[in-house]
Scaffold this active site. Structure first.
Site, mmCIF file in Angstrom:
data_model
loop_
_atom_site.group_PDB
_atom_site.id
_atom_site.type_symbol
_atom_site.label_atom_id
_atom_site.label_comp_id
_atom_site.label_asym_id
_atom_site.label_seq_id
_atom_site.Cartn_x
_atom_site.Cartn_y
_atom_site.Cartn_z
ATOM 1 N N HIS A 64 0.830 -1.214 0.000
ATOM 2 C CA HIS A 64 0.000 0.000 0.000
ATOM 3 C C HIS A 64 0.866 1.266 0.000
ATOM 4 O O HIS A 64 1.987 1.244 -0.459
ATOM 5 C CB HIS A 64 -1.010 -0.045 1.138
ATOM 6 N N GLU A 78 -2.216 0.435 8.093
ATOM 7 C CA GLU A 78 -1.322 -0.627 7.626
ATOM 8 C C GLU A 78 -0.136 -0.116 6.818
ATOM 9 O O GLU A 78 0.994 -0.565 7.006
ATOM 10 C CB GLU A 78 -2.109 -1.644 6.786
ATOM 11 N N HIS A 139 2.994 -6.947 4.546
ATOM 12 C CA HIS A 139 1.625 -6.489 4.819
ATOM 13 C C HIS A 139 1.229 -6.820 6.249
ATOM 14 O O HIS A 139 1.903 -7.583 6.949
ATOM 15 C CB HIS A 139 0.631 -7.175 3.868
ATOM 16 N N GLU A 203 1.817 -11.568 6.202
ATOM 17 C CA GLU A 203 0.784 -10.892 6.995
ATOM 18 C C GLU A 203 1.092 -11.249 8.447
ATOM 19 O O GLU A 203 0.649 -12.284 8.945
ATOM 20 C CB GLU A 203 -0.616 -11.399 6.605
HETATM 21 ZN ZN LIG Z 1 -2.057 -5.155 2.948
#
Ligand SMILES: [Zn+2]
Length: 384
Positions: A64, A78, A139, A203
Site C-alpha cells: 500500500h 497498515e 503487509h 501478513e
Molecule cells: Zn495489505
C-alpha cells in the site's frame, strides 16, 4: 581529501569560559598541526567493502502507501506499519552485507521508501526489470471479526522455491512474534503472480485484533518482524540466521591513563551517508586535559611516550590520515565529534568503509607536548 579538511565540524558540549576556550583552542591547533606533521598522510584508500560473492538482489515491497491505506484499526494504518518494518529490514540486510562475519550479501531496493502511491504493476515491473532474485512483500491483515488473529504467509504456489522461502520466513515470524499460527498458503496475488522471481507476501498479524495490534506497534515487534524476514532469507540461502553488528565496536585494549586521566571513547547513533546521527565522544575528560580525536581509514598507531600502544587485532596498520583536534578548557567534561551526513560526505567517505577513531590526551602546561592518555580505539562502518 587533505589535511585541510580539518576545518570541519568539531563540536564540544563543554561550556568553558570564553577566555579559556580561546586559549585552549589556539594551543590545540598547534598541537594538531604538530602531530599531523609527524605522521604520514596517505592518499585516500578505497577497498571494496564487499566480498568476492555476488550480492543477492532483494526487492522489499512495503504494501500500500499514499492514497491506499490498506487495513486500518486500533489506531494503526497498515501502510505506515508496513513501511516501518520494511525500512528496518532494509537496514538489517545492508548491515548484514557490510558485516562479513556471518549472514549474506544483499543488494536491496524498495518499491517505495516513503508514503507514496505505487501501483501493483509498478511494483512487479520494477522487480522484473532489475531483475531481482527475490521479492518480499510486507503487509498486515484486517478482518471484520476482531477476534480473528495470527500470522499468515503466502507464495503463489506450493512446492516451489518461493514456498521454501515462505515457509522459512513464516517459521521465523512465529518464533519472533509468538502469534497464532494461521499457516502458509498459496495465493493468487498480483505481486506473487506477476513477479518473475520467487516472491513471498507476509501478513504478520491482524490490526483489527486488539492484542495483535497493540503488540505489533511495539519496537520489539517491529524488530522481530524485520529480523524474521532476514532470518528466513538467510535460511532460504543456506545460511545460519545471523544478526549483523549494527553498532561500532572497540578494537584496542591498550588504553593508557595517567593519574587524573580517564580517557574513554564512546558513540551514539548510526553513521550513514544518507542520514547520520553518529557522534563520537569522550565524557571522562578531567584535570584540564586537552583531547584530540584522531580518525582514519586504518587502525591507528599512535605514538605515546616513544612506544606504540595500540596492539589489537590483525589489521594492517598504517599511519593516521586525518585528524581533528579540540581543546577542553579548565574543567572536566565531554569532548565530541559530530559525524553527521554532511561531515561524512564532505570528508569523502564511502559506504562500507571502516573508520577508526581514538582519543589522544595531554595535560596542559607541559612542554614539550607530552601525551598522557590514549583511549580505546573505536571501529565503525559507514552505511549507505
Ligand atoms: Zn495489505
Amino acid at each position: 581529501m587533505t589535511v585541510g579538511a580539518r576545518s570541519g565540524r568539531l563540536l564540544s558540549s563543554m561550556k568553558a569560559p570564553t577566555l579559556l576556550s580561546t586559549r585552549t583552542l589556539g594551543i590545540v591547533a598547534v598541537l594538531g598541526v604538530s602531530f599531523v606533521a609527524s605522521v604520514t598522510v596517505e592518499a585516500a584508500g578505497g577497498g571494496s567493502p564487499r566480498g568476492a560473492g555476488t550480492p543477492v538482489r532483494i526487492v522489499i515491497d512495503p504494501g500500500h502507501g499514499g492514497t491506499q491505506s490498506g487495513a486500518a484499526a486500533n489506531g494503526i494504518v497498515e501502510k505506515d506499519l508496513n513501511l516501518i518494518v520494511a525500512l528496518r529490514l532494509r537496514e538489517l540486510l545492508e548491515l548484514d552485507t557490510l558485516d562479513t562475519a556471518g549472514g549474506g550479501e544483499w543488494d536491496v531496493r524498495m518499491t517505495r521508501e516513503t508514503d507514496i502511491t505505487v501501483s501493483l504493476s509498478a511494483r512487479s515491473s520494477m522487480a522484473n526489470n532489475w531483475p531481482a532474485d527475490r521479492f518480499l512483500s510486507i503487509h498486515h491483515n484486517g478482518f471484520g471479526d476482531p477476534a480473528v488473529n495470527g500470522t499468515i504467509t503466502f507464495s503463489f504456489a506450493n512446492g516451489t522455491l518461493a514456498a521454501d522461502m515462505r515457509d522459512q520466513i513464516h517459521d521465523e515470524m512465529l518464533a519472533g512474534l509468538g502469534f497464532l499460527d494461521r499457516g502458509t498458503s498459496a495465493a493468487n496475488f498480483h505481486v506473487l503472480r506477476e513477479t518473475n522471481m520467487p516472491a513471498v507476501l507476509t501478513e504478520a498479524g491482524f490490526l483489527t485484533n486488539p492484542a495483535n495490534a497493540s503488540a505489533l506497534t511495539m519496537p520489539a515487534a517491529i524488530e522481530a518482524q524485520a529480523r524474521a524476514h532476514m532470518f528466513g532469507l538467510q535460511r532460504h540461502y543456506g545460511q545460519t540466521p545471523y544478526v549483523p553488528t549494527d553498532g561500532p565496536t572497540t578494537y584496542c585494549t591498550a588504553k593508557v591513563a595517567s593519574a587524573g586521566c580517564l580517557p574513554a571513547i564512546g558513540s551514539t547513533g548510526t553513521p550513514s551517508l544518507a542520514s547520520s546521527d553518529f557522534l563520537v565522544f569522550c565524557d571522562q575528560v578531567v584535570s584540564q586535559q586537552f583531547g584530540l580525536l584522531f580518525w582514519g581509514r586504518e587502525e591507528l598507531q599512535l605514538p605515546l611516550l616513544g612506544g606504540t600502544l595500540c596492539v589489537g587485532g590483525s589489521a594492517t596498520r598504517t599511519a593516521v590520515q586525518f585528524s581533528y583536534g579540540l581543546g577542553n578548557g579548565n574543567c572536566s567534561g565531554r569532548l565530541e565529534l559530530d559525524m553527521d551526513s554532511t561531515f561524512l560526505n564532505a570528508s569523502g567517505f564511502v559506504a562500507g568503509e571502516e573508520i577508526f577513531c581514538q582519543w589522544w590526551f595531554r595535560d596542559p602546561g607541559q612542554l614539550p607536548l607530552v601525551p598522557v592518555g590514549l583511549s580505546d580505539g573505536l571501529r565503525f562502518r559507514v552505511l549507505p
